[in-house]
Design a protein around this motif. Sequence first.
Motif, PDB file in Angstrom:
ATOM      1  N   UNK A  33     -32.463  77.746  77.867  1.00  0.00           N
ATOM      2  CA  UNK A  33     -33.229  77.249  76.727  1.00  0.00           C
ATOM      3  C   UNK A  33     -34.723  77.471  76.950  1.00  0.00           C
ATOM      4  N   UNK A  34     -35.215  77.079  78.123  1.00  0.00           N
ATOM      5  CA  UNK A  34     -36.631  77.217  78.430  1.00  0.00           C
ATOM      6  C   UNK A  34     -37.063  78.682  78.428  1.00  0.00           C
ATOM      7  N   UNK A  35     -36.263  79.528  79.073  1.00  0.00           N
ATOM      8  CA  UNK A  35     -36.607  80.944  79.135  1.00  0.00           C
ATOM      9  C   UNK A  35     -36.586  81.604  77.773  1.00  0.00           C
ATOM     10  N   UNK A  36     -35.645  81.194  76.916  1.00  0.00           N
ATOM     11  CA  UNK A  36     -35.567  81.804  75.589  1.00  0.00           C
ATOM     12  C   UNK A  36     -36.729  81.337  74.707  1.00  0.00           C
ATOM     13  N   UNK A  39     -39.456  83.510  75.500  1.00  0.00           N
ATOM     14  CA  UNK A  39     -39.240  84.834  74.921  1.00  0.00           C
ATOM     15  C   UNK A  39     -39.673  84.884  73.466  1.00  0.00           C
ATOM     16  N   UNK A  40     -39.500  83.790  72.761  1.00  0.00           N
ATOM     17  CA  UNK A  40     -39.894  83.745  71.351  1.00  0.00           C
ATOM     18  C   UNK A  40     -41.397  83.973  71.167  1.00  0.00           C
ATOM     19  N   UNK A 116     -36.802  93.664  81.935  1.00  0.00           N
ATOM     20  CA  UNK A 116     -37.425  94.668  81.055  1.00  0.00           C
ATOM     21  C   UNK A 116     -38.356  94.024  80.033  1.00  0.00           C
ATOM     22  N   UNK A 117     -38.013  92.833  79.556  1.00  0.00           N
ATOM     23  CA  UNK A 117     -38.841  92.187  78.548  1.00  0.00           C
ATOM     24  C   UNK A 117     -40.122  91.576  79.079  1.00  0.00           C
ATOM     25  N   UNK A 118     -40.208  91.421  80.405  1.00  0.00           N
ATOM     26  CA  UNK A 118     -41.385  90.757  80.978  1.00  0.00           C
ATOM     27  C   UNK A 118     -42.131  91.593  82.006  1.00  0.00           C
TER      28      UNK A 118
END
Length: 223
Positions: A33-36, A39-40, A116-118
Amino acid sequence: MTASQSEETSTRAGRSGPLWTGIAGILAGGLLIFGHILTWRTPDVEDDDAIREVVTFYSKDSNQALSETGALVLLAAGLAFLCFLPVLVRAAGSRSTVALAGGTVFVVLLMVSAISGNIYGVTANHADAFQVVPETALIAILLLDVAYGGLIGAMVGAAVLLLAIWRTTRGTEVVAVLPSWLTWAALVVGVLCLAGPFSAWLTPMLLAVWLVAAGVVVLLKRS
């Protein structure tokens, strides 16, 4: 060691197993939850002004640090999920192999998506020679697209796991592991996970809530 001491040791081991696996499930869900949520916060790369938004976002040291935090949180969520996966595989009963495959695909692709996203923000935060400019912003856009593609694949893996657990509810072996209401919730979340690019921005949160609930159930069974 006497028979009574051996029995006491095995009893303690049996109690500690559900304790730590339950905590792992709750931790996996909470970290996901925290990581997503982090990501938002990343820029929308589908806009016409995506390059400017990427440069503006990653030029801030705070956002670079959040990228690193997001990657670490999601990687930790994947590791916690691996610790909880044996419970979910056991809940799938005769379909344990399918559940194991789905859970493994979820963890691997979740970690690929997290990295990849970070990695662009992490690199900008640690490498002085790497400049956040329009030319390198194209790399960030590509990596964010790869991250979302990885997340879509991860949720398909999660769907396989959840649907395998639900399918076993037609038998009786699952009752000893997870209650029926939780397996029906697995069906709902699993079907939504199959919606691919239309739902991958939300379904990780639904899966995370389900993992927390499953972890709580495992903890309660210990008492």
